[in-house]
Design a protein around this motif. Structure first.
Motif, PDB file in Angstrom:
ATOM      1  N   PRO A  53       0.808  -1.224   0.000  1.00  0.00           N
ATOM      2  CA  PRO A  53       0.000   0.000   0.000  1.00  0.00           C
ATOM      3  C   PRO A  53       0.839   1.272   0.000  1.00  0.00           C
ATOM      4  O   PRO A  53       0.500   2.253  -0.676  1.00  0.00           O
ATOM      5  CB  PRO A  53      -0.834  -0.120   1.280  1.00  0.00           C
ATOM      6  N   SER A  54       1.937   1.276   0.750  1.00  0.00           N
ATOM      7  CA  SER A  54       2.809   2.449   0.772  1.00  0.00           C
ATOM      8  C   SER A  54       3.442   2.693  -0.595  1.00  0.00           C
ATOM      9  O   SER A  54       3.543   3.831  -1.063  1.00  0.00           O
ATOM     10  CB  SER A  54       3.913   2.262   1.830  1.00  0.00           C
ATOM     11  N   ALA A  55       3.868   1.616  -1.264  1.00  0.00           N
ATOM     12  CA  ALA A  55       4.450   1.737  -2.597  1.00  0.00           C
ATOM     13  C   ALA A  55       3.412   2.241  -3.593  1.00  0.00           C
ATOM     14  O   ALA A  55       3.707   3.092  -4.445  1.00  0.00           O
ATOM     15  CB  ALA A  55       5.017   0.393  -3.045  1.00  0.00           C
ATOM     16  N   GLU A  56       2.200   1.732  -3.493  1.00  0.00           N
ATOM     17  CA  GLU A  56       1.145   2.172  -4.406  1.00  0.00           C
ATOM     18  C   GLU A  56       0.825   3.647  -4.197  1.00  0.00           C
ATOM     19  O   GLU A  56       0.585   4.389  -5.154  1.00  0.00           O
ATOM     20  CB  GLU A  56      -0.121   1.332  -4.209  1.00  0.00           C
ATOM     21  N   LYS A  57       0.844   4.101  -2.954  1.00  0.00           N
ATOM     22  CA  LYS A  57       0.605   5.524  -2.670  1.00  0.00           C
ATOM     23  C   LYS A  57       1.702   6.385  -3.290  1.00  0.00           C
ATOM     24  O   LYS A  57       1.420   7.443  -3.868  1.00  0.00           O
ATOM     25  CB  LYS A  57       0.525   5.758  -1.165  1.00  0.00           C
ATOM     26  N   THR A  58       2.942   5.927  -3.175  1.00  0.00           N
ATOM     27  CA  THR A  58       4.055   6.652  -3.786  1.00  0.00           C
ATOM     28  C   THR A  58       3.861   6.755  -5.297  1.00  0.00           C
ATOM     29  O   THR A  58       4.064   7.808  -5.900  1.00  0.00           O
ATOM     30  CB  THR A  58       5.388   5.947  -3.479  1.00  0.00           C
ATOM     31  N   PHE A  59       3.464   5.633  -5.902  1.00  0.00           N
ATOM     32  CA  PHE A  59       3.210   5.635  -7.345  1.00  0.00           C
ATOM     33  C   PHE A  59       2.132   6.649  -7.714  1.00  0.00           C
ATOM     34  O   PHE A  59       2.307   7.464  -8.616  1.00  0.00           O
ATOM     35  CB  PHE A  59       2.800   4.242  -7.816  1.00  0.00           C
ATOM     36  N   LYS A  60       1.009   6.598  -7.027  1.00  0.00           N
ATOM     37  CA  LYS A  60      -0.112   7.472  -7.356  1.00  0.00           C
ATOM     38  C   LYS A  60       0.266   8.945  -7.183  1.00  0.00           C
ATOM     39  O   LYS A  60      -0.032   9.786  -8.037  1.00  0.00           O
ATOM     40  CB  LYS A  60      -1.318   7.136  -6.488  1.00  0.00           C
ATOM     41  N   ASP A  61       0.919   9.262  -6.056  1.00  0.00           N
ATOM     42  CA  ASP A  61       1.286  10.650  -5.780  1.00  0.00           C
ATOM     43  C   ASP A  61       2.226  11.202  -6.843  1.00  0.00           C
ATOM     44  O   ASP A  61       2.016  12.294  -7.378  1.00  0.00           O
ATOM     45  CB  ASP A  61       1.942  10.762  -4.397  1.00  0.00           C
ATOM     46  N   TYR A  62       3.263  10.425  -7.168  1.00  0.00           N
ATOM     47  CA  TYR A  62       4.234  10.914  -8.145  1.00  0.00           C
ATOM     48  C   TYR A  62       3.639  10.908  -9.551  1.00  0.00           C
ATOM     49  O   TYR A  62       3.863  11.845 -10.337  1.00  0.00           O
ATOM     50  CB  TYR A  62       5.509  10.069  -8.109  1.00  0.00           C
ATOM     51  N   PHE A  63       2.884   9.868  -9.889  1.00  0.00           N
ATOM     52  CA  PHE A  63       2.272   9.767 -11.213  1.00  0.00           C
ATOM     53  C   PHE A  63       1.361  10.965 -11.482  1.00  0.00           C
ATOM     54  O   PHE A  63       1.385  11.555 -12.568  1.00  0.00           O
ATOM     55  CB  PHE A  63       1.475   8.470 -11.314  1.00  0.00           C
ATOM     56  N   GLN A  64       0.544  11.323 -10.493  1.00  0.00           N
ATOM     57  CA  GLN A  64      -0.374  12.442 -10.676  1.00  0.00           C
ATOM     58  C   GLN A  64       0.378  13.758 -10.853  1.00  0.00           C
ATOM     59  O   GLN A  64       0.008  14.582 -11.693  1.00  0.00           O
ATOM     60  CB  GLN A  64      -1.339  12.531  -9.481  1.00  0.00           C
ATOM     61  N   ARG A  65       1.421  13.946 -10.088  1.00  0.00           N
ATOM     62  CA  ARG A  65       2.199  15.188 -10.206  1.00  0.00           C
ATOM     63  C   ARG A  65       2.971  15.238 -11.527  1.00  0.00           C
ATOM     64  O   ARG A  65       3.071  16.300 -12.158  1.00  0.00           O
ATOM     65  CB  ARG A  65       3.158  15.321  -9.017  1.00  0.00           C
TER      66      ARG A  65
END
Length: 436
Positions: A53-65
């Motif tokens: 879950p932490s890795a997926e959050k990192t992906f989503k946050d960076y991907f969106q930015r």
């Protein structure tokens, strides 16, 4: 004295009992087990899912930015792509802890069997958890830099295997084996995701430990006298910014495609089948298209949205040119014990837009004429060909011919050219040719 000795024994007995109960509690949730297979099974069923879950959050946050910076729309499908790719439902996860592999690489994590007071076990497990967390963070960052899809057919991975670093093995912390990334975690120190990123961006991911520790200048000499595979490998290392899927250049290149293709897909979805058919016939009158219009439209839309299609199309921008008829010509009058004039015919990696899948025509041939008269060198070539003339001290007369590796590509100019030529027509032609 006897009372004091009795008190000490009582304290020791109490500590041992307490330690035993703490051990039982700790071992209940611990994956540091005596049996290797049980340990790996526990790591894959407990540790990896807890860190996902932490890795997926990192992906989503960076991907969106990242998408926002390039003004690219994001969809629910895009945001779910990390979980879909690496943790598919009811399938084998694509991130897995492994021990020794069939080829002998990798090794199982150290198992602490004899730590009576748990200090060694707790420290080892804490380090393993921290390093595994950083490994998944790197994978998440890598996936986001690819906009959730691979942007090249080479040097990407679909699977990640995590094992312990074998200091006696040939692999380093990162090793790319086909479409599998091997992450070999050290057990004596902490690593961070930025350390893995540095290893990847340096190109060391393609090298063994001994190769990575060898200066690149020395490697180039060895490659010069080695096989054709050695020469090509050296060319990839020297031009890693072209091929590295998460380099700034490749990210910008992928962003150009994504931005244009997503807009085009929206246009085509709204276009009636009859208009689509007329447009295709006008666009490609020489092509024999057999599919029904509706089927063809669906295939074109799928092609434009396919990771493999645009990854291959981006790779097609790069062509390997020999100097016999095309390529850069270097004329070097350098200090050498054998030659007065060294004519170096470059073996060039260059961008050849017109022959790429996005192009609309054949590229021009490049002709060059070299005249050597004593110590005078005259070069005549097409205006767009790069010519290098270097004069240096010489010892003995003569003319020598050699082959070197060069790259003559201005990345900013290339991106401008791609942006200019990536039209609706060129993208549709590429997609249609893929499916007919």
């Amino acid at each position: 004295m006897g009372a004091k000795s009795g008190l000490i024994k009582l304290l020791v007995a109490g500590f041992v009992m307490t330690s035993g109960s703490v051990a039982a509690a700790a071992d209940k949730d611990s994956c540091i087990l005596p049996d290797e297979q049980q340990m790996l099974s526990c790591l894959n069923s407990t540790l990896i899912p807890s860190l996902a879950p932490s890795a997926e959050k990192t992906f989503k946050d960076y991907f969106q930015r990242l998408s926002q910076s390039y003004q690219l729309p994001t969809s629910a499908e895009d945001l779910a792509s990390f979980r879909t790719k690496y943790f598919p439902q009811d399938q084998l996860p694509a991130i897995e802890m492994v021990g020794t592999r069939l080829d002998g690489s990798g090794k199982t994590f150290r198992i602490v069997k004899d730590s009576y007071f748990l200090v060694g076990k707790r420290k080892a497990e804490k380090l393993l958890r921290r390093n595994t967390h950083e490994a998944l963070q790197f994978v998440a960052y890598f996936h986001a830099r690819n906009f959730g899809k691979k942007n090249g057919m080479l040097f990407n991975f679909n699977r990640v295997e995590i094992s312990a670093l074998n200091v006696e093995g040939s692999e380093g912390v990162l090793a790319l084996d086909g479409q599998t990334l091997r992450i070999n975690l050290p057990e004596d120190r902490e690593i961070q995701a930025k350390d893995l990123l540095k290893l990847w961006n340096s190109g060391d991911v393609l090298l063994t430990q001994s190769q990575a520790s060898t200066p690149r200048a020395i490697m180039k000499i060895f490659a010069h006298f080695g096989s054709q595979t050695d020469k090509m490998g050296m060319k990839v290392l020297e031009n890693w910014s072209f091929f590295n899927p998460i380099s700034d250049f490749r990210v910008q290149l992928a962003a150009l495609y994504h931005g244009h293709s997503k807009t085009l897909i929206q246009k085509l979805q709204k276009l009636p089948d009859s208009q689509f058919k007329s447009w295709i016939q006008e666009l490609m009158p020489q092509e024999q298209i057999q599919q029904e219009t509706g089927d063809l439209k669906g295939l074109v839309l799928a092609s434009l949205n396919s990771s493999d299609v645009y990854a291959g199309a981006l790779d097609s921008l790069f062509s390997d040119k020999k100097s016999s008829g095309s390529g850069d010509i270097s004329i070097i009058n350098r200090k050498t014990g054998l030659c007065l004039i060294k004519v170096s015919n470059s073996h060039v990696i260059k961008v050849d837009w017109d022959e790429s899948e996005f192009g609309e025509g054949a590229s021009e041939s490049v002709q060059a004429e070299i005249k050597v008269d004593g110590d005078k060198v005259d070069v005549t070539a097409a205006s767009h060909q790069d010519i290098h003339v270097v004069n240096d001290q010489t010892w003995v007369g003569g003319v020598c011919v050699d082959t070197n590796d060069n790259v003559q590509v201005n990345l900013d100019s290339l991106l401008r050219a791609v942006k200019k030529r990536m039209t609706d027509k060129s993208l549709v032609k590429m997609a249609v040719k893929r499916v007919i």
